[in-house]
Design an enzyme around this catalytic site. Structure first.
Site, PDB file in Angstrom:
ATOM      1  N   TRP A  21     140.089  93.761  75.608  1.00 45.07           N
ATOM      2  CA  TRP A  21     139.658  93.460  76.978  1.00 45.07           C
ATOM      3  C   TRP A  21     138.169  93.107  77.000  1.00 45.07           C
ATOM      4  O   TRP A  21     137.758  92.127  77.622  1.00 45.07           O
ATOM      5  CB  TRP A  21     139.944  94.659  77.877  1.00 45.07           C
ATOM      6  CG  TRP A  21     139.687  94.452  79.348  1.00 45.07           C
ATOM      7  CD1 TRP A  21     139.260  93.304  79.955  1.00 45.07           C
ATOM      8  CD2 TRP A  21     139.846  95.418  80.395  1.00 45.07           C
ATOM      9  NE1 TRP A  21     139.151  93.499  81.308  1.00 45.07           N
ATOM     10  CE2 TRP A  21     139.502  94.779  81.603  1.00 45.07           C
ATOM     11  CE3 TRP A  21     140.243  96.749  80.415  1.00 45.07           C
ATOM     12  CZ2 TRP A  21     139.547  95.454  82.836  1.00 45.07           C
ATOM     13  CZ3 TRP A  21     140.288  97.404  81.643  1.00 45.07           C
ATOM     14  CH2 TRP A  21     139.945  96.759  82.828  1.00 45.07           C
ATOM     15  N   ASP A  52     145.754  93.721  70.343  1.00 42.43           N
ATOM     16  CA  ASP A  52     146.281  93.472  71.675  1.00 42.43           C
ATOM     17  C   ASP A  52     145.282  92.643  72.484  1.00 42.43           C
ATOM     18  O   ASP A  52     144.105  92.982  72.558  1.00 42.43           O
ATOM     19  CB  ASP A  52     146.538  94.808  72.379  1.00 42.43           C
ATOM     20  CG  ASP A  52     147.052  94.622  73.797  1.00 42.43           C
ATOM     21  OD1 ASP A  52     148.267  94.412  73.960  1.00 42.43           O
ATOM     22  OD2 ASP A  52     146.232  94.677  74.747  1.00 42.43           O
ATOM     23  N   TYR A  57     142.015  87.660  79.511  1.00 40.50           N
ATOM     24  CA  TYR A  57     140.776  88.168  78.928  1.00 40.50           C
ATOM     25  C   TYR A  57     139.879  86.980  78.590  1.00 40.50           C
ATOM     26  O   TYR A  57     140.183  86.174  77.700  1.00 40.50           O
ATOM     27  CB  TYR A  57     141.037  88.979  77.659  1.00 40.50           C
ATOM     28  CG  TYR A  57     141.819  90.260  77.866  1.00 40.50           C
ATOM     29  CD1 TYR A  57     142.073  90.772  79.135  1.00 40.50           C
ATOM     30  CD2 TYR A  57     142.314  90.971  76.782  1.00 40.50           C
ATOM     31  CE1 TYR A  57     142.790  91.951  79.302  1.00 40.50           C
ATOM     32  CE2 TYR A  57     143.024  92.151  76.940  1.00 40.50           C
ATOM     33  CZ  TYR A  57     143.265  92.638  78.211  1.00 40.50           C
ATOM     34  OH  TYR A  57     143.981  93.805  78.375  1.00 40.50           O
ATOM     35  N   HIS A 122     152.276  91.775  82.152  1.00 35.52           N
ATOM     36  CA  HIS A 122     150.965  92.393  82.316  1.00 35.52           C
ATOM     37  C   HIS A 122     150.869  93.121  83.658  1.00 35.52           C
ATOM     38  O   HIS A 122     150.356  92.587  84.638  1.00 35.52           O
ATOM     39  CB  HIS A 122     149.871  91.322  82.206  1.00 35.52           C
ATOM     40  CG  HIS A 122     148.505  91.879  81.939  1.00 35.52           C
ATOM     41  ND1 HIS A 122     147.440  91.060  81.639  1.00 35.52           N
ATOM     42  CD2 HIS A 122     148.029  93.145  81.912  1.00 35.52           C
ATOM     43  CE1 HIS A 122     146.366  91.809  81.442  1.00 35.52           C
ATOM     44  NE2 HIS A 122     146.702  93.073  81.626  1.00 35.52           N
ATOM     45  N   SER A 153     153.513  96.129  80.017  1.00 38.31           N
ATOM     46  CA  SER A 153     152.346  96.964  80.248  1.00 38.31           C
ATOM     47  C   SER A 153     152.459  97.460  81.682  1.00 38.31           C
ATOM     48  O   SER A 153     152.638  96.650  82.601  1.00 38.31           O
ATOM     49  CB  SER A 153     151.059  96.149  80.054  1.00 38.31           C
ATOM     50  OG  SER A 153     149.916  96.956  80.190  1.00 38.31           O
TER      51      SER A 153
END
Length: 328
Positions: A21, A52, A57, A122, A153
Site C-alpha cells: 500500500w 500483495d 495503489y 478489494h 479482501s
C-alpha cells in the site's frame, strides 16, 4: 524464513510477506519507483515469495513495480493484486462482471503479465457477496488462463463467512492484530474447515503497534491516519484498526510491559499473529528497506508464552473490545 500453505491455492508462501500500500513512499507522499524496487528486492532477498498489491495503489504504479522486479528474479514469487476499489461511488450497483473483468485485464497490462497468481475482490460492499454472478465471472477468467486463483479482501468477519460459501474463493484477506481479535474466534475455524488461506493485513494497526508513536505524533494531511480516523474516505477500521488513537496509545504501553527486552513491539506484534496456525501469511508494509528487515525479525523470535498470549487478550478485553469487537 518459514513457509505455510496458502489454502486451496497450494502455494507455499513466506509466513511474513510484503504488502505494498505504501511501498515506494510514505502514505500521502509521491510514489518513487526506485525506492519501491529497492524495498521489493530486499524482501525477496530475505526469502519473501508473496507480494500483495492492488490496482489503486499509486494508480497502478505499485503493480507495475512489483511485476518489474519479480520478472527479473530467478526465485518463484507469487503476485497477488486486487480489483474493485476503482468503482466510484463505491456502491453495490457499481459492481458488474464486465467491470471487474475489465479491471483484471488492466492489471495484466499494468504488470505486463499473462496470468495473475491471485486476484482479490478489494473490500466490496457487503451486498456484493450475495451475487453469484460476480464470483462466476472469475471462473471464466480462470478458464481463460488470466488468473490462477480468486480471493477476497474483507472488512467484516461476516463478509468473509459469506465469501467462503463460494467454492472458488481460495483466500481471505482480513485485518487481524493485537487490537482486532474477533477473526480468530469466528473466522479462523471456518477457514480451516474450508481450506481457505488467510492473509493478514494491517498487523501493526497502521503503525500504532510499532510502539513508536506518541500523543505528539503528527501525520501528513494526505495520510489516511490524518483524514480517515472516523471513516471519512473508507472504512475507519483500515486506520489504526478503528481504535481511538489516544486509547490505542494507552493499550500499547500495557503491551510493552508484556514484552520487555531488545526487540521492538512491532516484531512481537507480528510474531503474535504467527502464533495462529490458521494464518497463511502476514503482509506488513514498508516505506523503506530497513522496515522490511525490521518486520522480518519476527520470524526469528521465540514463540510467545501462554502468559504473554493471555496478557494480550487481557489488554484487548480491557481497552479495546467494547469499542471494536462488534463493529467488524
Amino acid at each position: 524464513m518459514n513457509y505455510r500453505t496458502l489454502g486451496k491455492t497450494g502455494f507455499k508462501v513466506s509466513e511474513i510477506s510484503l504488502g505494498t500500500w505504501q511501498v515506494g513512499g510514505r502514505w500521502g507522499e509521491p510514489f518513487k519507483e526506485e525506492n519501491a524496487e529497492t524495498i521489493i528486492n530486499a524482501a525477496i532477498d530475505a526469502g519473501v515469495n508473496f507480494i500483495d498489491t492492488a490496482d489503486v495503489y499509486s494508480d497502478g504504479l505499485s503493480e507495475a513495480a512489483v511485476a518489474k522486479v519479480v520478472k527479473k528474479r530467478s526465485e518463484e514469487v507469487f503476485i497477488a493484486t486486487k480489483c474493485g476499489r476503482q468503482i466510484q461511488p463505491h456502491t453495490p450497483e457499481g459492481y458488474t462482471p464486465e467491470k471487474l473483468v475489465g479491471y483484471v485485464e488492466q492489471s495484466l497490462r499494468n504488470m505486463k503479465l499473462d496470468t495473475i497468481d491471485l486476484i482479490q475482490l478489494h473490500c466490496p460492499p457487503t451486498e456484493v457477496y450475495t451475487r453469484p454472478e460476480i464470483f462466476e465471472a472469475f471462473d471464466r477468467l480462470k478458464e481463460q488462463g488470466k488468473i490462477r486463483n480468486l480471493g477476497v479482501s474483507v472488512e467484516l468477519v461476516e463478509e468473509a463467512l459469506m465469501a467462503m460459501k463460494y467454492p472458488n474463493v481460495a483466500t481471505v484477506q482480513v485485518i487481524f492484530n493485537m487490537f482486532r481479535l474477533k477473526p480468530s474466534e469466528q473466522l479462523f475455524p471456518v477457514a480451516k474447515e474450508n481450506n481457505v488461506g488467510l492473509i493478514v493485513r494491517v498487523p501493526l494497526a497502521s503503525g500504532l503497534l510499532t510502539g513508536k508513536m506518541s500523543h505528539q505524533t503528527t501525520f501528513n494531511s494526505e495520510d489516511h491516519r490524518a483524514f480517515n480516523r472516523n471513516g471519512e474516505a473508507f472504512d475507519k477500521g483500515e486506520t489504526f484498526s478503528g481504535v481511538d488513537f489516544d486509547l490505542g496509545l494507552e493499550a500499547v504501553e500495557e503491551l510493552k510491559r508484556l514484552f520487555p527486552g531488545q526487540e521492538p513491539l512491532a516484531a512481537w506484534a507480528l510474531r503474535w499473529v504467527l502464533m495462529f496456525p490458521e494464518v497463511s501469511t502476514v503482509i506488513p508494509g514498508a516505506s523503506r528497506p530497513d522496515q522490511v528487515a525490521s518486520n522480518l525479525q519476527a520470524a526469528a523470535l521465540p514463540a510467545l508464552t501462554s502468559e504473554q498470549m493471555e496478557g494480550v487478550r487481557a489488554v484487548y478485553d480491557r481497552y479495546l473490545k467494547p469499542a471494536v469487537h462488534q463493529q467488524w
